[in-house]
Design a protein around this motif. Structure first.
Motif, mmCIF file in Angstrom:
data_model
loop_
_atom_site.group_PDB
_atom_site.id
_atom_site.type_symbol
_atom_site.label_atom_id
_atom_site.label_comp_id
_atom_site.label_asym_id
_atom_site.label_seq_id
_atom_site.Cartn_x
_atom_site.Cartn_y
_atom_site.Cartn_z
ATOM 1 N N ALA A 63 0.823 -1.213 0.000
ATOM 2 C CA ALA A 63 0.000 0.000 0.000
ATOM 3 C C ALA A 63 0.855 1.260 0.000
ATOM 4 C CB ALA A 63 -0.926 0.000 1.211
ATOM 5 N N LEU A 64 2.127 1.134 0.407
ATOM 6 C CA LEU A 64 3.017 2.290 0.460
ATOM 7 C C LEU A 64 3.892 2.435 -0.782
ATOM 8 C CD1 LEU A 64 4.332 2.160 4.155
ATOM 9 C CD2 LEU A 64 2.533 3.618 3.220
ATOM 10 N N VAL A 65 3.894 1.425 -1.649
ATOM 11 C CA VAL A 65 4.789 1.449 -2.811
ATOM 12 C C VAL A 65 4.404 2.601 -3.735
ATOM 13 C CG1 VAL A 65 5.523 0.205 -4.876
ATOM 14 C CG2 VAL A 65 5.371 -0.992 -2.682
ATOM 15 N N PHE A 66 5.375 3.458 -3.985
ATOM 16 C CA PHE A 66 5.156 4.631 -4.834
ATOM 17 C C PHE A 66 5.281 4.278 -6.314
ATOM 18 C CE2 PHE A 66 6.846 8.685 -6.699
ATOM 19 C CZ PHE A 66 5.720 9.458 -6.489
ATOM 20 N N LYS A 67 6.188 3.345 -6.620
ATOM 21 C CA LYS A 67 6.405 2.912 -7.996
ATOM 22 C C LYS A 67 7.142 1.582 -7.968
ATOM 23 C CE LYS A 67 6.786 3.401 -12.566
ATOM 24 N NZ LYS A 67 5.616 3.365 -13.470
ATOM 25 N N TYR A 68 6.875 0.742 -8.981
ATOM 26 C CA TYR A 68 7.617 -0.519 -9.072
ATOM 27 C C TYR A 68 8.011 -0.780 -10.519
ATOM 28 C CZ TYR A 68 3.307 -2.705 -10.797
ATOM 29 O OH TYR A 68 2.192 -3.020 -11.541
ATOM 30 N N TRP A 69 9.018 -1.639 -10.681
ATOM 31 C CA TRP A 69 9.542 -1.968 -12.004
ATOM 32 C C TRP A 69 9.864 -3.464 -12.073
ATOM 33 C CZ3 TRP A 69 11.178 1.886 -8.837
ATOM 34 C CH2 TRP A 69 10.983 3.207 -9.268
ATOM 35 N N LYS A 70 9.792 -4.010 -13.260
ATOM 36 C CA LYS A 70 10.146 -5.409 -13.488
ATOM 37 C C LYS A 70 11.361 -5.556 -14.398
ATOM 38 C CE LYS A 70 5.525 -7.268 -12.682
ATOM 39 N NZ LYS A 70 5.899 -8.037 -11.480
ATOM 40 N N GLU A 71 11.927 -4.416 -14.826
ATOM 41 C CA GLU A 71 13.127 -4.442 -15.663
ATOM 42 C C GLU A 71 14.083 -3.337 -15.229
ATOM 43 O OE1 GLU A 71 12.492 -4.426 -19.874
ATOM 44 O OE2 GLU A 71 10.673 -5.638 -19.736
ATOM 45 N N THR A 72 15.362 -3.590 -15.443
ATOM 46 C CA THR A 72 16.369 -2.582 -15.155
ATOM 47 C C THR A 72 17.461 -2.657 -16.209
ATOM 48 O OG1 THR A 72 17.823 -1.667 -13.438
ATOM 49 C CG2 THR A 72 17.767 -4.073 -13.645
ATOM 50 N N ALA A 73 18.487 -1.846 -16.036
ATOM 51 C CA ALA A 73 19.657 -1.905 -16.915
ATOM 52 C C ALA A 73 20.872 -1.455 -16.124
ATOM 53 C CB ALA A 73 19.471 -1.015 -18.140
ATOM 54 N N ILE A 74 21.992 -2.071 -16.424
ATOM 55 C CA ILE A 74 23.290 -1.636 -15.915
ATOM 56 C C ILE A 74 24.065 -1.149 -17.126
ATOM 57 C CG2 ILE A 74 25.465 -2.337 -14.866
ATOM 58 C CD1 ILE A 74 22.175 -4.089 -14.061
ATOM 59 N N ILE A 75 24.500 0.096 -17.088
ATOM 60 C CA ILE A 75 25.174 0.697 -18.240
ATOM 61 C C ILE A 75 26.636 0.924 -17.886
ATOM 62 C CG2 ILE A 75 25.170 2.587 -19.893
ATOM 63 C CD1 ILE A 75 22.239 3.104 -19.140
ATOM 64 N N SER A 76 27.508 0.216 -18.547
ATOM 65 C CA SER A 76 28.941 0.405 -18.333
ATOM 66 C C SER A 76 29.474 1.336 -19.415
ATOM 67 C CB SER A 76 29.668 -0.937 -18.385
ATOM 68 O OG SER A 76 29.741 -1.417 -19.717
ATOM 69 N N SER A 77 30.764 1.617 -19.363
ATOM 70 C CA SER A 77 31.367 2.467 -20.386
ATOM 71 C C SER A 77 31.452 1.748 -21.723
ATOM 72 C CB SER A 77 32.764 2.912 -19.939
ATOM 73 O OG SER A 77 33.554 1.781 -19.599
ATOM 74 N N LYS A 78 31.217 0.416 -21.726
ATOM 75 C CA LYS A 78 31.336 -0.371 -22.953
ATOM 76 C C LYS A 78 30.016 -0.892 -23.486
ATOM 77 C CE LYS A 78 35.986 -2.018 -21.800
ATOM 78 N NZ LYS A 78 36.840 -3.221 -21.523
ATOM 79 N N GLU A 79 29.032 -1.127 -22.595
ATOM 80 C CA GLU A 79 27.798 -1.761 -23.060
ATOM 81 C C GLU A 79 26.653 -1.482 -22.093
ATOM 82 O OE1 GLU A 79 27.926 -6.064 -22.881
ATOM 83 O OE2 GLU A 79 29.296 -6.014 -21.167
ATOM 84 N N THR A 80 25.437 -1.707 -22.606
ATOM 85 C CA THR A 80 24.230 -1.666 -21.774
ATOM 86 C C THR A 80 23.787 -3.098 -21.522
ATOM 87 O OG1 THR A 80 23.505 0.477 -22.625
ATOM 88 C CG2 THR A 80 21.827 -0.934 -21.656
ATOM 89 N N ILE A 81 23.606 -3.434 -20.261
ATOM 90 C CA ILE A 81 23.205 -4.785 -19.887
ATOM 91 C C ILE A 81 21.748 -4.738 -19.441
ATOM 92 C CG2 ILE A 81 23.691 -6.769 -18.389
ATOM 93 C CD1 ILE A 81 26.514 -5.480 -17.970
ATOM 94 N N PRO A 82 20.798 -5.115 -20.340
ATOM 95 C CA PRO A 82 19.389 -5.149 -19.925
ATOM 96 C C PRO A 82 19.168 -6.308 -18.956
ATOM 97 C CG PRO A 82 19.628 -6.036 -22.128
ATOM 98 C CD PRO A 82 20.994 -5.559 -21.725
ATOM 99 N N PHE A 83 18.226 -6.126 -18.047
ATOM 100 C CA PHE A 83 18.100 -7.089 -16.962
ATOM 101 C C PHE A 83 16.634 -7.210 -16.561
ATOM 102 C CE2 PHE A 83 18.936 -8.590 -12.601
ATOM 103 C CZ PHE A 83 19.925 -9.533 -12.852
ATOM 104 N N LYS A 84 16.007 -8.340 -16.907
ATOM 105 C CA LYS A 84 14.635 -8.600 -16.469
ATOM 106 C C LYS A 84 14.680 -9.223 -15.076
ATOM 107 C CE LYS A 84 12.488 -8.910 -20.991
ATOM 108 N NZ LYS A 84 11.599 -9.677 -21.904
ATOM 109 N N LEU A 85 13.878 -8.693 -14.182
ATOM 110 C CA LEU A 85 13.986 -9.047 -12.773
ATOM 111 C C LEU A 85 13.188 -10.286 -12.373
ATOM 112 C CD1 LEU A 85 13.614 -5.449 -11.303
ATOM 113 C CD2 LEU A 85 15.720 -6.685 -11.791
ATOM 114 N N HIS A 86 12.345 -10.794 -13.224
ATOM 115 C CA HIS A 86 11.485 -11.923 -12.884
ATOM 116 C C HIS A 86 12.286 -13.052 -12.232
ATOM 117 C CE1 HIS A 86 8.028 -14.586 -13.236
ATOM 118 N NE2 HIS A 86 8.877 -15.532 -13.613
ATOM 119 N N PRO A 87 11.819 -13.593 -11.119
ATOM 120 C CA PRO A 87 10.496 -13.438 -10.478
ATOM 121 C C PRO A 87 10.401 -12.287 -9.479
ATOM 122 C CG PRO A 87 11.717 -15.122 -9.335
ATOM 123 C CD PRO A 87 12.610 -14.666 -10.468
#
Length: 381
Positions: A63-87
């Motif tokens: 009830a207090l959660v302001f926002k949630y996400w199921k995907e993220t990314a880690i961006i290095s100086s060389k590449e973007t690493i997409p990251f699905k958080l499931h489960p």
């Protein structure tokens, strides 16, 4: 409150740990006849923090959660690493919402008492004496969120870094952000060879938290954070016009300092002061939830509240990790990029939650295998 009032429990500090502990007590009939005080000089009436955490199941925080996400990314100086958080789902709570809800719930209980004072001393005798500038209270047990002076005087004897940061919540006129995923770490903009990164939480298509974070020995002045955030917003997010609607900043110790050694039979250190913040990451919300659950269990079994709060092997893993960052701070990007790229979400979060088994931990260690970790391993034995 009058001079000499006695409580079964006094909680010093109405922050995350103090309020989570109080809420657990309020929800458990075991404590319904216990007199409990929460002492803090702050009214907790501003949104001074953003707490984020991951979990697989809905919880009573939903009830207090302001926002949630199921995907993220880690961006290095060389590449973007997409990251699905499931489960898993990554969730954010605004501190003001947490403070308000906690106060609302606790004030419905006649056995909870809020005292707006600053504690000046805590002394052990037959009972614990808790002094403020104007009153003295006694308690059978005290939960204290104040960091021991020994940490500030002797932390250099241990492996210590500071996770320090400043963040802006910015608002744009046009739809700018992809609010379906957040950026865990973006290493493209750095302050020299130090371990620094941007953390981006898009709350909507027009609003996001932009935070510049350091894992370093020393802090910087506010103008430094501002300069890097302005550059990131302009050069990487390509935003020219925006409004800063909120600001937050903080310093979290990442350390091997033995906070737990300052627990006694009558005083239990909690939160950062108790070593509840995970040394290698700085995450605290779910860690605090687990620690308070264990404290409650111990109290009901008439055991020391601090019994069994830590797992030794995870303290060792944290020491190795911190040793690498301490000695070779510039390798932060490599460490975190490898960590997220070479492991599954389940493996990563079970490891960070200290719920993994030894086989899983070996796989995580293998993903980070390098000469730096070998050296750190032997130096921390």
């Amino acid at each position: 409150m009058t001079q000499g009032v006695h409580f079964d429990y006094i909680i010093i500090g109405n922050g995350l740990a103090g309020l989570q502990l109080a809420l657990r007590m309020a929800e458990d009939n075991f404590f319904s006849d216990k007199k409990i005080a929460l002492i803090d000089p702050s009214e907790k009436n501003s949104n001074d923090k953003t707490w984020s955490f991951w979990e697989t199941e809905p919880s009573h925080w939903n009830a207090l959660v302001f926002k949630y996400w199921k995907e993220t990314a880690i961006i290095s100086s060389k590449e973007t690493i997409p990251f699905k958080l499931h489960p898993y789902t990554y969730k954010t709570i605004r501190s003001i919402d947490f403070y308000n809800q906690a106060e609302k719930q606790l004030k419905t209980r006649d056995n909870f008492h809020f005292i707006s004072k600053e504690v000046t001393s805590v002394k052990e005798s037959n009972d614990i004496l808790v002094k403020t500038k104007t009153n003295t209270y006694s308690a059978s047990h005290v939960f204290d969120s104040r960091i021991s002076a020994e940490f500030f005087n002797h932390s250099e004897q241990y492996i210590s870094l500071i996770q320090h940061f400043k963040g802006w919540v910015i608002k744009t006129d046009n739809e700018t952000f992809d609010d379906s995923r957040f950026t865990m770490m973006d290493y493209r903009l750095k302050d020299g060879n130090q371990c620094t990164f941007m953390y981006v939480l898009p709350f909507s298509k027009t609003e996001a938290l932009i935070e510049f974070t350091y894992f370093t020995d020393t802090v910087v002045n506010e103008g430094t954070y501002d300069r890097y955030m302005k550059a990131y917003i302009k050069d990487y997010l390509k935003i020219d016009a925006y409004e800063i609607v909120e600001t937050e900043k903080g310093e979290i110790p990442m350390t091997t300092f033995p906070f737990y050694k300052f627990n006694t039979s009558k005083i239990t250190k909690i939160g950062t002061a108790g070593g509840w913040v995970k040394g290698s990451t700085g995450y605290s919300f779910k860690n605090t939830e687990r620690k308070t659950a264990k404290v409650i269990q111990n109290l009901k079994l008439n055991q020391l509240p601090s019994k069994g709060l830590f797992k030794k092997r995870f303290r060792f893993y944290d020491r190795v990790f911190l040793k690498v960052l301490k000695d070779e701070n510039h390798k932060g990007e490599w460490i975190f990029s490898r960590f997220y790229k070479k492991n599954t979400p389940t493996m990563i979060f079970r490891f960070l939650d200290e719920e993994s088994n030894f086989t899983e931990e070996l796989k995580v260690m293998h993903s980070l295998f390098s000469w730096s970790f070998i050296k750190a391993f032997f130096k921390t034995l």
